[in-house]
Motif scaffolding. Structure first.
Motif, PDB file in Angstrom:
ATOM      1  N   ARG A  59       0.828  -1.211   0.000  1.00 27.98           N
ATOM      2  CA  ARG A  59       0.000   0.000   0.000  1.00 27.98           C
ATOM      3  C   ARG A  59       0.861   1.260   0.000  1.00 27.98           C
ATOM      4  NH1 ARG A  59      -3.715  -2.068   4.576  1.00 27.98           N
ATOM      5  NH2 ARG A  59      -4.995  -3.528   3.434  1.00 27.98           N
ATOM      6  N   LYS A  60       1.977   1.224   0.742  1.00 28.50           N
ATOM      7  CA  LYS A  60       2.864   2.372   0.813  1.00 28.50           C
ATOM      8  C   LYS A  60       3.589   2.579  -0.514  1.00 28.50           C
ATOM      9  CE  LYS A  60       6.715   4.197   3.505  1.00 28.50           C
ATOM     10  NZ  LYS A  60       7.710   3.912   4.534  1.00 28.50           N
ATOM     11  N   ARG A  61       3.920   1.472  -1.178  1.00 31.04           N
ATOM     12  CA  ARG A  61       4.690   1.549  -2.414  1.00 31.04           C
ATOM     13  C   ARG A  61       3.880   2.091  -3.582  1.00 31.04           C
ATOM     14  NH1 ARG A  61       8.281  -3.402  -4.731  1.00 31.04           N
ATOM     15  NH2 ARG A  61       9.290  -2.240  -6.381  1.00 31.04           N
ATOM     16  N   TRP A  62       2.579   1.752  -3.626  1.00 36.67           N
ATOM     17  CA  TRP A  62       1.747   2.142  -4.756  1.00 36.67           C
ATOM     18  C   TRP A  62       0.521   2.949  -4.342  1.00 36.67           C
ATOM     19  CZ3 TRP A  62       3.249  -3.259  -4.947  1.00 36.67           C
ATOM     20  CH2 TRP A  62       4.321  -3.485  -5.820  1.00 36.67           C
ATOM     21  N   PRO A  63       0.680   3.985  -3.510  1.00 32.27           N
ATOM     22  CA  PRO A  63      -0.519   4.711  -3.067  1.00 32.27           C
ATOM     23  C   PRO A  63      -1.177   5.531  -4.176  1.00 32.27           C
ATOM     24  CG  PRO A  63       1.431   5.861  -2.326  1.00 32.27           C
ATOM     25  CD  PRO A  63       1.901   4.556  -2.956  1.00 32.27           C
ATOM     26  N   ASP A  64      -0.376   5.970  -5.133  1.00 26.87           N
ATOM     27  CA  ASP A  64      -0.909   6.830  -6.183  1.00 26.87           C
ATOM     28  C   ASP A  64      -0.977   6.143  -7.534  1.00 26.87           C
ATOM     29  OD1 ASP A  64      -1.170   8.970  -4.385  1.00 26.87           O
ATOM     30  OD2 ASP A  64       0.949   9.465  -4.623  1.00 26.87           O
ATOM     31  N   ALA A  65      -0.821   4.830  -7.546  1.00 25.99           N
ATOM     32  CA  ALA A  65      -0.938   4.098  -8.816  1.00 25.99           C
ATOM     33  C   ALA A  65      -2.425   4.036  -9.151  1.00 25.99           C
ATOM     34  CB  ALA A  65      -0.364   2.699  -8.678  1.00 25.99           C
ATOM     35  N   HIS A  66      -2.821   4.771 -10.153  1.00 25.87           N
ATOM     36  CA  HIS A  66      -4.241   4.893 -10.465  1.00 25.87           C
ATOM     37  C   HIS A  66      -4.809   3.659 -11.147  1.00 25.87           C
ATOM     38  CE1 HIS A  66      -4.087   8.975  -9.107  1.00 25.87           C
ATOM     39  NE2 HIS A  66      -3.046   9.193  -9.875  1.00 25.87           N
ATOM     40  N   ILE A  67      -3.974   2.650 -11.380  1.00 30.01           N
ATOM     41  CA  ILE A  67      -4.488   1.425 -11.992  1.00 30.01           C
ATOM     42  C   ILE A  67      -4.458   0.252 -11.021  1.00 30.01           C
ATOM     43  CG2 ILE A  67      -3.823   2.124 -14.322  1.00 30.01           C
ATOM     44  CD1 ILE A  67      -1.481   0.105 -14.063  1.00 30.01           C
ATOM     45  N   LEU A  68      -4.018   0.480  -9.767  1.00 26.52           N
ATOM     46  CA  LEU A  68      -3.874  -0.610  -8.814  1.00 26.52           C
ATOM     47  C   LEU A  68      -4.481  -0.213  -7.475  1.00 26.52           C
ATOM     48  CD1 LEU A  68      -2.506  -3.396  -8.367  1.00 26.52           C
ATOM     49  CD2 LEU A  68      -0.527  -2.146  -7.534  1.00 26.52           C
ATOM     50  N   ARG A  69      -5.257  -1.125  -6.872  1.00 29.82           N
ATOM     51  CA  ARG A  69      -5.844  -0.842  -5.558  1.00 29.82           C
ATOM     52  C   ARG A  69      -5.734  -2.092  -4.698  1.00 29.82           C
ATOM     53  NH1 ARG A  69     -11.787  -0.440  -5.909  1.00 29.82           N
ATOM     54  NH2 ARG A  69     -11.754  -2.593  -5.281  1.00 29.82           N
ATOM     55  N   ILE A  70      -5.274  -1.923  -3.485  1.00 30.69           N
ATOM     56  CA  ILE A  70      -5.230  -3.007  -2.512  1.00 30.69           C
ATOM     57  C   ILE A  70      -6.284  -2.697  -1.471  1.00 30.69           C
ATOM     58  CG2 ILE A  70      -3.817  -4.222  -0.824  1.00 30.69           C
ATOM     59  CD1 ILE A  70      -1.380  -3.238  -2.521  1.00 30.69           C
TER      60      ILE A  70
END
Length: 164
Positions: free
Chosen positions: A58-69
């Motif tokens: 979650r910390k690594r990809w908080p702003d990846a608009h194509i990925l959600r955990i």
């Protein structure tokens, strides 16, 4: 049976027990479904602790608009020296309707435009003959870098496919 499938089965059993609260158990007719339903309910209750690997993802990809955990995700799977964390990948609805030659051309161009190492990692992963650890060792990088190259490649391809 995967953990996800087992949980789904338990949810279904719990729904059945809640619909038939006095359902007697086959092996011991004196027992009802209440005790079993309570045990299933306690097992399925959301665990408020966050697994460290999920928190890191979650910390690594908080702003990846194509990925959600999902906030309540608790399932991880160890793979070599890394982990799989369940996540959702966003697919643009307009891109789904556009399945002709143009998206294929954009896909081919996007893959060709990737940096050499990223393209090598992506193609090795797509072939499916090597796990991340083997790919990393062969290319002289870490498994974390393999994961990052794959994520970068997928994001670049998704962006190329979303462009008209």
């Amino acid at each position: 049976m995967s953990d996800h499938d087992a949980r789904a089965l338990l949810v279904e059993a719990l729904d059945f027990f809640n619909d038939h609260p006095c359902f007697s158990l086959r092996r011991d007719r004196r027992r009802t479904s209440y005790e079993l339903a309570a045990r299933i309910d306690a097992f399925l209750a959301p665990d408020k602790t966050v697994l460290p690997v999920v928190a890191a993802a979650r910390k690594r990809w908080p702003d990846a608009h194509i990925l959600r955990i999902d906030p309540d995700e608790q399932t991880v799977q160890r793979d070599g020296d890394g982990y799989w964390v369940r996540a959702w990948v966003r697919v643009d609805a307009a891109g789904l309707a556009d399945v002709g030659a143009a998206p294929i051309d954009r896909y081919v161009r996007a893959v060709a435009a990737l940096p050499e190492i990223t393209r090598q990692v992506l193609l090795a992963d797509f072939l499916g003959h090597e796990d991340f650890t083997t790919i990393a060792a062969r290319l002289g990088i870490t498994t974390t870098e393999v994961e990052q190259h794959i994520a970068d490649a997928l994001a670049a391809i998704a962006q190329a496919l979303d462009q008209a």
